[in-house]
Design a protein around this motif. Structure first.
Motif, PDB file in Angstrom:
ATOM      1  N   TRP A  90       0.852  -1.179   0.000  1.00 19.39           N
ATOM      2  CA  TRP A  90       0.000   0.000   0.000  1.00 19.39           C
ATOM      3  C   TRP A  90       0.890   1.232   0.000  1.00 19.39           C
ATOM      4  CZ3 TRP A  90       0.058   3.884   3.624  1.00 19.39           C
ATOM      5  CH2 TRP A  90       0.651   3.596   4.852  1.00 19.39           C
ATOM      6  N   ARG A  91       0.318   2.304  -0.476  1.00 14.70           N
ATOM      7  CA  ARG A  91       0.971   3.606  -0.426  1.00 14.70           C
ATOM      8  C   ARG A  91      -0.109   4.667  -0.369  1.00 14.70           C
ATOM      9  NH1 ARG A  91       3.297   4.207  -6.616  1.00 14.70           N
ATOM     10  NH2 ARG A  91       1.279   4.469  -7.636  1.00 14.70           N
ATOM     11  N   TYR A  92       0.274   5.834   0.137  1.00 13.97           N
ATOM     12  CA  TYR A  92      -0.655   6.948   0.052  1.00 13.97           C
ATOM     13  C   TYR A  92      -0.804   7.306  -1.412  1.00 13.97           C
ATOM     14  CZ  TYR A  92      -0.437   7.444   5.088  1.00 13.97           C
ATOM     15  OH  TYR A  92      -0.523   7.205   6.439  1.00 13.97           O
ATOM     16  N   ASN A  93      -1.899   7.895  -1.782  1.00 11.45           N
ATOM     17  CA  ASN A  93      -2.228   8.197  -3.168  1.00 11.45           C
ATOM     18  C   ASN A  93      -1.023   8.750  -3.932  1.00 11.45           C
ATOM     19  OD1 ASN A  93      -3.643   8.664  -5.514  1.00 11.45           O
ATOM     20  ND2 ASN A  93      -4.562  10.550  -4.789  1.00 11.45           N
ATOM     21  N   SER A  94      -0.500   7.959  -4.846  1.00 13.66           N
ATOM     22  CA  SER A  94       0.596   8.329  -5.747  1.00 13.66           C
ATOM     23  C   SER A  94       1.890   8.702  -5.031  1.00 13.66           C
ATOM     24  CB  SER A  94       0.168   9.469  -6.676  1.00 13.66           C
ATOM     25  OG  SER A  94      -0.938   9.046  -7.434  1.00 13.66           O
ATOM     26  N   SER A  95       2.075   8.257  -3.804  1.00 16.53           N
ATOM     27  CA  SER A  95       3.309   8.520  -3.073  1.00 16.53           C
ATOM     28  C   SER A  95       4.408   7.604  -3.588  1.00 16.53           C
ATOM     29  CB  SER A  95       3.082   8.265  -1.580  1.00 16.53           C
ATOM     30  OG  SER A  95       4.312   8.276  -0.884  1.00 16.53           O
ATOM     31  N   SER A  96       5.641   7.986  -3.376  1.00 18.53           N
ATOM     32  CA  SER A  96       6.747   7.119  -3.791  1.00 18.53           C
ATOM     33  C   SER A  96       7.101   6.113  -2.690  1.00 18.53           C
ATOM     34  CB  SER A  96       7.974   7.966  -4.148  1.00 18.53           C
ATOM     35  OG  SER A  96       8.387   8.706  -3.005  1.00 18.53           O
ATOM     36  N   ALA A  97       6.662   6.331  -1.460  1.00 13.06           N
ATOM     37  CA  ALA A  97       6.942   5.413  -0.352  1.00 13.06           C
ATOM     38  C   ALA A  97       5.934   4.266  -0.355  1.00 13.06           C
ATOM     39  CB  ALA A  97       6.891   6.157   0.983  1.00 13.06           C
ATOM     40  N   THR A  98       6.430   3.048  -0.579  1.00 12.45           N
ATOM     41  CA  THR A  98       5.577   1.862  -0.641  1.00 12.45           C
ATOM     42  C   THR A  98       5.796   1.017   0.606  1.00 12.45           C
ATOM     43  OG1 THR A  98       5.665   1.839  -3.051  1.00 12.45           O
ATOM     44  CG2 THR A  98       5.069  -0.221  -1.970  1.00 12.45           C
ATOM     45  N   HIS A  99       4.717   0.575   1.219  1.00 12.32           N
ATOM     46  CA  HIS A  99       4.748  -0.280   2.406  1.00 12.32           C
ATOM     47  C   HIS A  99       4.369  -1.688   1.971  1.00 12.32           C
ATOM     48  CE1 HIS A  99       4.938   3.409   4.828  1.00 12.32           C
ATOM     49  NE2 HIS A  99       4.136   3.885   3.882  1.00 12.32           N
ATOM     50  N   SER A 100       5.200  -2.660   2.338  1.00 19.23           N
ATOM     51  CA  SER A 100       5.020  -4.022   1.854  1.00 19.23           C
ATOM     52  C   SER A 100       4.892  -4.990   3.024  1.00 19.23           C
ATOM     53  CB  SER A 100       6.223  -4.407   0.984  1.00 19.23           C
ATOM     54  OG  SER A 100       5.962  -5.589   0.277  1.00 19.23           O
ATOM     55  N   TYR A 101       3.931  -5.918   2.928  1.00 13.28           N
ATOM     56  CA  TYR A 101       3.664  -6.908   3.964  1.00 13.28           C
ATOM     57  C   TYR A 101       3.702  -8.295   3.339  1.00 13.28           C
ATOM     58  CZ  TYR A 101       2.187  -2.900   6.685  1.00 13.28           C
ATOM     59  OH  TYR A 101       2.154  -1.701   7.353  1.00 13.28           O
ATOM     60  N   TYR A 102       4.570  -9.155   3.864  1.00 15.41           N
ATOM     61  CA  TYR A 102       4.815 -10.477   3.291  1.00 15.41           C
ATOM     62  C   TYR A 102       3.946 -11.551   3.943  1.00 15.41           C
ATOM     63  CZ  TYR A 102       7.347 -14.850   2.380  1.00 15.41           C
ATOM     64  OH  TYR A 102       7.680 -16.125   2.028  1.00 15.41           O
ATOM     65  N   ASN A 103       3.419 -12.445   3.108  1.00 12.62           N
ATOM     66  CA  ASN A 103       2.674 -13.614   3.576  1.00 12.62           C
ATOM     67  C   ASN A 103       3.297 -14.850   2.923  1.00 12.62           C
ATOM     68  OD1 ASN A 103       0.910 -15.660   4.208  1.00 12.62           O
ATOM     69  ND2 ASN A 103      -0.826 -14.817   3.104  1.00 12.62           N
ATOM     70  N   GLY A 104       4.000 -15.644   3.722  1.00 13.77           N
ATOM     71  CA  GLY A 104       4.619 -16.871   3.232  1.00 13.77           C
ATOM     72  C   GLY A 104       3.920 -18.108   3.737  1.00 13.77           C
ATOM     73  N   GLY A 105       2.652 -17.954   4.125  1.00 13.43           N
ATOM     74  CA  GLY A 105       1.889 -19.046   4.730  1.00 13.43           C
ATOM     75  C   GLY A 105       1.509 -20.161   3.782  1.00 13.43           C
TER      76      GLY A 105
END
Length: 132
Positions: free
Chosen positions: A74-89
């Motif tokens: 997810w990121r704020y609308n058109s922001s360059s900072a991307t937040h990533s959450y991993y699911n290896g289940g």
């Protein structure tokens, strides 16, 4: 003479109401508010990300048994900072994260593949808009 006219208007009214339902469609029932969805591919997706407006829950779901994990981003609308959450289940396992945003915040979400928690996301789908 009024009876055929009344019958015709009743039939036409019913037909018009039915047609409007077909044209306008009906919204799916959602007990928990709006859920926004993104996939990593348009055809044969293997990763799915959801953002539930009510509760602000981000979910990553692995949709294929292919030895790849998935990432919800997810990121704020058109922001360059991307937040990533991993699911290896593994296949068919969903993982949720409870986020917190100001009411009405516009976000973008996307789904990616990712092989390990220290790996980088790849084969990401396009950014889809969501609102908190």
């Amino acid at each position: 003479m009024r009876t055929p006219y009344l019958r015709l208007t009743t039939v036409l009214g019913t037909a018009a109401a039915s047609a409007s339902v077909l044209v306008l469609g009906t919204a799916p029932a959602q007990a928990d508010g709006n859920v926004f969805v993104a996939y990593n591919a348009l055809t044969s997706p293997s990763a799915k990300t959801e953002f539930a407006q009510d509760g602000e829950i981000l979910t990553a779901l692995d949709m294929k048994s292919d030895s790849h994990g998935v990432a919800a981003q997810w990121r704020y609308n058109s922001s360059s900072a991307t937040h990533s959450y991993y699911n290896g289940g593994g296949y068919a396992v969903a993982k949720n994260w409870n986020l917190s945003f100001a009411e009405g915040t516009t976000l973008q979400i996307r789904a990616c593949l990712q092989d390990t928690s220290s790996g980088a996301p790849y084969s990401c789908g396009g950014w889809e808009y969501a609102e908190a």
